[in-house]
Write an enzyme that holds these catalytic residues in place. Structure first.
Site, PDB file in Angstrom:
ATOM      1  N   SER A 210       0.836  -1.197   0.000  1.00  0.00           N
ATOM      2  CA  SER A 210       0.000   0.000   0.000  1.00  0.00           C
ATOM      3  C   SER A 210       0.877   1.256   0.000  1.00  0.00           C
ATOM      4  O   SER A 210       1.703   1.427  -0.906  1.00  0.00           O
ATOM      5  CB  SER A 210      -0.962  -0.046   1.191  1.00  0.00           C
ATOM      6  OG  SER A 210      -1.983   0.902   1.059  1.00  0.00           O
ATOM      7  N   ASP A 432      -8.611  -4.751  -6.041  1.00  0.00           N
ATOM      8  CA  ASP A 432      -8.109  -3.980  -4.902  1.00  0.00           C
ATOM      9  C   ASP A 432      -8.887  -2.668  -4.793  1.00  0.00           C
ATOM     10  O   ASP A 432      -8.864  -1.859  -5.715  1.00  0.00           O
ATOM     11  CB  ASP A 432      -6.622  -3.687  -5.099  1.00  0.00           C
ATOM     12  CG  ASP A 432      -5.958  -3.066  -3.883  1.00  0.00           C
ATOM     13  OD1 ASP A 432      -6.634  -2.357  -3.116  1.00  0.00           O
ATOM     14  OD2 ASP A 432      -4.748  -3.274  -3.703  1.00  0.00           O
ATOM     15  N   HIS A 460      -7.003  -6.097  -0.758  1.00  0.00           N
ATOM     16  CA  HIS A 460      -5.888  -5.158  -0.681  1.00  0.00           C
ATOM     17  C   HIS A 460      -4.687  -5.891  -0.090  1.00  0.00           C
ATOM     18  O   HIS A 460      -4.682  -6.255   1.070  1.00  0.00           O
ATOM     19  CB  HIS A 460      -6.301  -3.982   0.212  1.00  0.00           C
ATOM     20  CG  HIS A 460      -5.305  -2.872   0.277  1.00  0.00           C
ATOM     21  ND1 HIS A 460      -4.764  -2.288  -0.848  1.00  0.00           N
ATOM     22  CD2 HIS A 460      -4.746  -2.223   1.340  1.00  0.00           C
ATOM     23  CE1 HIS A 460      -3.930  -1.323  -0.476  1.00  0.00           C
ATOM     24  NE2 HIS A 460      -3.901  -1.278   0.831  1.00  0.00           N
TER      25      HIS A 460
END
Length: 493
Positions: A210, A432, A460
């Site tokens: 991320s 995602d 994710h």
């Protein structure tokens, strides 16, 4: 709060909730208390707590240490701060250290690594698994903002948004003025190179998830010659504008909600018999919280907290049942599950205090961009979000905390070009919600040295999705330096 919630939601969010530190944040000092290069004085960790707030028993395989770095890299002989590190020692023949950043910005690696270590156990056979609290986070001169986080998250008065944003920024300045100008991804990338040297590695081996992909990309841009085996999973493209990020993420969450609803209907769903009915019922639940928050003990599930609670389980397919159960219970008057989900997002601890997550996130995001959206600009963006995914839209909007932020922002962290680096493995998931697939494609192109792996499934964090294909592909590269073919695709788990 509903005004300022929108500002938080459109930022890249953390992959995993942090535990509690059990220690106060370190403050800048003029006397280094740890080695800045060459070695780290590792020792058994103390003072760690789990997600339930209870102390974690010391484990000889889990060790903590510190690295002293300049507060201001323009003044390398000036004040320093200590970066808190944690490592899980390699279980087999050691190749070196593999440094993790789990996202945020603002996630504590020291808190997350002990929980995540099992998921990365295959990599831990050859590497010390190392993570850290980035500058401005928890034990590494963590940004604090008085009690303003509570006010922001729990306010039920939409008209108070701009006032609360100003008060939040002022409280952060009062508590953390010395640190605020020096948080941010560019400085954190320089910290990473100090960590590389301190753990004794010639090259930095790195796994970013991320927001951690942004940090890794900036590091590769600044130190291409020091890039070792790099994995950037759930990639973020830092060049997008505030508006582009908001609309793209709203689109990603809308798709994930549709996938959740379809799955829920197929299994018999307590929220409705069709996807449209499920979405209407969730929207009705949230709308009802605007005027009548749900009592949960001595607290309330407000509209803003309800939004966070609905968004949080969409990050991973494994947590979709929590969304169904929590929303169904709230419709019947029990908001406890949704409130717990919101708390996991915001870093609220069992004792009612907060980690530095939300304050750190805001501080880093504001330093990482020169954009300062006005109230009118944010309102216009919010209306675009509402058309894409009403559940994510704010009740109303303000300029947000960055409009009032006491530290200047720059666009330096948006410049990505790792020309000259070793190959960088970029992993993007088609399902995602938080870092949509198109960002993995664009980041791969901007790096110049990126190799894209596509995951066809939901969630994710592709490596954590349960996909054996993704794990085999990443492990082969990190453990054996076997780079996958360009445009490798892994099916949904």
């Amino acid at each position: 709060m509903k005004k300022t919630l929108f500002t938080f939601l459109v930022g890249v969010t953390a992959l995993a909730g942090c535990g509690t530190s059990g220690e106060p944040a370190a403050q800048p000092t003029t006397t280094p208390t740890a080695q800045s290069a060459g070695t780290v004085a590792w020792s058994t960790c103390t003072g760690l707590t789990g997600p339930d707030g209870k102390p974690v028993a010391p484990d000889p395989a889990v060790q903590c240490g510190k690295v002293a770095v300049p507060l201001d890299y323009a003044k390398p002989s000036g004040d320093t701060i200590d970066l808190a590190l944690l490592r899980i020692k390699a279980t087999g023949d050691r190749l070196g250290s593999l440094v993790f950043n789990f996202g945020g910005p603002g996630a504590s690696g020291v808190d997350t690594m002990p929980l995540a270590g099992r998921a990365f156990a295959s990599l831990g056979t050859r590497y010390d698994l190392v993570s850290f609290d980035p500058r401005g986070v928890e034990r590494s001169a963590g940004v604090t903002c008085g009690g303003e986080i509570d006010k922001l998250l729990e306010s039920t008065v939409a008209a108070d948004g701009d006032r609360l944003a100003k008060e939040f920024a002022a409280a952060c300045e009062k508590d953390s003025a010395k640190v605020l100008p020096h948080v941010g991804t560019v400085n954190a990338a320089q910290d990473l190179d100090r960590i590389r040297a301190a753990v004794g590695d010639e090259k930095l081996n790195y796994f970013g998830l991320s927001y951690g992909t942004h940090l890794g990309a900036v590091y590769a841009t600044k130190f291409p010659q020091n890039v070792g085996r790099f994995v950037l999973d759930s990639a973020y493209d830092p060049t997008v504008t505030f508006e582009e990020r908001a609309v793209i993420q709203a689109t990603g969450f809308a798709k994930s909600f549709d996938a959740f609803a379809e799955s829920c209907v197929a299994q018999g769903c307590d929220l409705g018999k069709t996807g449209d009915e499920i979405e209407r019922n969730v929207e009705k639940l949230l709308d009802g919280l605007k005027d009548k928050p749900l009592k949960v003990g001595d607290r309330e599930l407000t509209y803003g907290l309800g939004q966070l609670a609905i968004i949080t389980p969409l990050y991973a397919k494994a947590t979709w049942p929590m969304l169904e159960q929590g929303a169904a219970a709230a419709i019947k008057g029990d908001g406890s599950t949704l409130l717990s989900l919101a708390d996991s997002y915001t870093g609220r601890k069992p004792d009612g205090t907060y980690s530095t997550m939300m304050a750190s996130l805001q501080a880093i995001n504001c330093v990482d961009s020169a954009e300062r959206p006005t109230e009118a600009e944010t309102a216009a963006i919010n209306e675009k979000v509402r058309k894409v995914f009403p559940i994510l839209a704010a009740d109303s909007s303000s300029g947000g905390a960055c409009a009032h932020w006491p530290a200047e922002g720059t666009d330096e962290a948006k410049k990505i070009d790792a020309t000259g680096s070793a190959p960088i493995l970029v992993v993007g998931g088609k399902g995602d919600p938080a870092t949509p697939y198109q960002w993995a494609v664009s980041l791969t192109e901007r790096l110049k040295t990126g190799v894209l792996v596509t995951y066809e499934g939901e969630g994710h964090g592709a490596y954590l999705s349960g996909s054996s294909c993704v794990m085999r592909t990443v492990d082969a590269y990190v453990l054996n330096d076997k780079l996958p073919a360009a445009d490798t695709t892994c099916p949904a788990a």
